[in-house]
Design an enzyme around this catalytic site. Structure first.
Site, PDB file in Angstrom:
ATOM      1  N   LYS A 192     -14.579 -24.371 -14.826  1.00  0.00           N
ATOM      2  CA  LYS A 192     -14.835 -23.956 -16.210  1.00  0.00           C
ATOM      3  C   LYS A 192     -14.457 -22.501 -16.443  1.00  0.00           C
ATOM      4  O   LYS A 192     -14.330 -21.713 -15.521  1.00  0.00           O
ATOM      5  CB  LYS A 192     -16.285 -24.262 -16.598  1.00  0.00           C
ATOM      6  CG  LYS A 192     -16.446 -25.767 -16.862  1.00  0.00           C
ATOM      7  CD  LYS A 192     -17.793 -26.175 -17.355  1.00  0.00           C
ATOM      8  CE  LYS A 192     -17.773 -27.686 -17.613  1.00  0.00           C
ATOM      9  NZ  LYS A 192     -19.111 -28.234 -17.828  1.00  0.00           N
TER      10      LYS A 192
ATOM     11  N   ARG B  95     -20.778 -32.129 -10.304  1.00  0.00           N
ATOM     12  CA  ARG B  95     -19.633 -32.867 -10.856  1.00  0.00           C
ATOM     13  C   ARG B  95     -18.413 -31.976 -10.706  1.00  0.00           C
ATOM     14  O   ARG B  95     -18.360 -30.905 -11.300  1.00  0.00           O
ATOM     15  CB  ARG B  95     -19.922 -33.183 -12.328  1.00  0.00           C
ATOM     16  CG  ARG B  95     -18.809 -33.891 -13.053  1.00  0.00           C
ATOM     17  CD  ARG B  95     -19.176 -34.065 -14.527  1.00  0.00           C
ATOM     18  NE  ARG B  95     -18.120 -34.736 -15.253  1.00  0.00           N
ATOM     19  CZ  ARG B  95     -17.060 -34.119 -15.767  1.00  0.00           C
ATOM     20  NH1 ARG B  95     -16.927 -32.815 -15.633  1.00  0.00           N
ATOM     21  NH2 ARG B  95     -16.141 -34.801 -16.417  1.00  0.00           N
TER      22      ARG B  95
HETATM   23  N1  PMM Z   1     -18.487 -31.139 -18.398  1.00  0.00           N
HETATM   24  C1  PMM Z   1     -17.386 -31.738 -18.913  1.00  0.00           C
HETATM   25  C2  PMM Z   1     -17.352 -33.127 -19.054  1.00  0.00           C
HETATM   26  N2  PMM Z   1     -18.381 -33.905 -18.683  1.00  0.00           N
HETATM   27  N3  PMM Z   1     -20.548 -34.121 -17.793  1.00  0.00           N
HETATM   28  C3  PMM Z   1     -21.656 -33.552 -17.293  1.00  0.00           C
HETATM   29  N4  PMM Z   1     -22.710 -34.337 -16.960  1.00  0.00           N
HETATM   30  N5  PMM Z   1     -21.768 -32.206 -17.134  1.00  0.00           N
HETATM   31  C4  PMM Z   1     -20.752 -31.354 -17.475  1.00  0.00           C
HETATM   32  O1  PMM Z   1     -20.927 -30.131 -17.303  1.00  0.00           O
HETATM   33  C5  PMM Z   1     -19.556 -31.912 -18.023  1.00  0.00           C
HETATM   34  C6  PMM Z   1     -19.497 -33.327 -18.160  1.00  0.00           C
HETATM   35  C7  PMM Z   1     -16.202 -30.909 -19.322  1.00  0.00           C
HETATM   36  O2  PMM Z   1     -15.323 -30.692 -18.251  1.00  0.00           O
HETATM   37  P1  PMM Z   1     -13.955 -31.584 -17.971  1.00  0.00           P
HETATM   38  O3  PMM Z   1     -13.123 -31.511 -19.215  1.00  0.00           O
HETATM   39  O4  PMM Z   1     -13.339 -30.939 -16.779  1.00  0.00           O
HETATM   40  O5  PMM Z   1     -14.340 -33.003 -17.643  1.00  0.00           O
END
Ligand code: PMM
Length: 261
Positions: free
Chosen positions: A205, A238
């Site tokens: 991020k 994650r």
């Molecule tokens: N961040 C993203 C997408 N899904 N789900 C959870 N549970 N927690 C998060 O911090 C989260 C998520 C955004 O990141 P990406 O675009 O790399 O998937």
């Protein structure tokens, strides 16, 4: 033990790895690779949840994720689905997903909590204040996030959702600037007082840009956060780069237990 959710974004626009897969078979192969590298679950998402991202239709989202989920389940990979839509959650449950990961914590779709109540799946609910970055105003961010997550738990209880299957997530980067994210990480134990397992999604991020200008360059910082989150008692992390986080968690486990397995 801290679980690793390996990220499998089947979206054309996710900020860090969007648009990589041309076919269902390629996406399934990547999910199997993540499992083989040490992911306990593969988190399949078909709509970028990045603040400001264009929404896709529910039909489009399901066309992206459901065949991939079916392929992964057939290969005995544990799957979570990253969706804010109740109908996608339901279709994913039918396809064999075991966890619904909803970054909106049930706020984006008024039918989500009813679906979670009916499916009896594990539910990951993040702190969320809407689709844009513009609501990043807090008194004390940790207090406010904790109170808002507590309110989500109360709403889940209204639907009869057993708290024993709810994982909470502070929603790093969702209506939060870098300072908010660091406050939440450094005071994770205050969120633990909610009594629920916690998932941390820091991977690649923007608040890590100090340690890497491109998303991939942020993997070492991500791995450190994985280890520290585990040390602080997080249920899961994650991540995009499963291998570096797996190694970091192995080192953390050796540190914690005094034994290297
Ligand atoms: N961040 C993203 C997408 N899904 N789900 C959870 N549970 N927690 C998060 O911090 C989260 C998520 C955004 O990141 P990406 O675009 O790399 O998937």
């Amino acid at each position: 033990m801290t679980f690793i959710l390996g990220i499998l974004n089947v979206t054309p626009d996710s900020f860090s790895d969007g648009g990589r897969f041309d076919s269902v078979a390629e996406a399934v192969a990547e999910g199997i690779r993540l499992r083989d590298l040490g992911a306990d679950l593969v988190d399949v998402g078909g709509e970028s949840t990045r603040p400001g991202a264009a929404r896709v239709s529910v039909e489009e989202e399901q066309a992206r994720v459901i065949p991939v989920i079916r392929g992964l389940v057939a290969a005995r990979v544990e799957v979570s689905v990253d969706t804010m839509n109740s109908s996608t959650a339901l279709a994913a449950a039918d396809a064999g997903a075991s966890i619904i990961n909803d970054v909106s914590g049930g706020l984006a779709d008024p039918r989500m909590l009813q679906v979670i109540a009916n499916t009896r799946l594990t539910y990951i609910a993040s702190h969320w204040r809407g689709p844009s970055d513009s609501d990043a105003k807090y008194g004390d961010v940790v207090e406010d996030v904790r109170n808002e997550l507590r309110y989500r738990l109360a709403e889940m209880a209204v639907y009869g959702i057993d708290p024993g299957r709810v994982i909470l997530d502070p929603g790093l980067g969702f209506a939060k600037d870098a300072e908010h994210n660091w406050q939440l990480l450094s005071r994770l134990e205050e969120l633990e007082t909610l009594g629920q397992p916690l998932l941390i999604g820091a991977s690649r991020k923007r608040f890590l840009s100090k340690w890497g200008t491109s998303p991939e360059q942020r993997d070492p910082a991500t791995a450190v956060i994985s280890a520290l989150a585990a040390q602080a008692g997080a249920w899961g992390v994650r991540v995009h780069d499963v291998e570096s986080t797996r190694r970091a968690l192995e080192v953390q486990a050796a540190w914690k237990s005094g034994i290297a397995r």
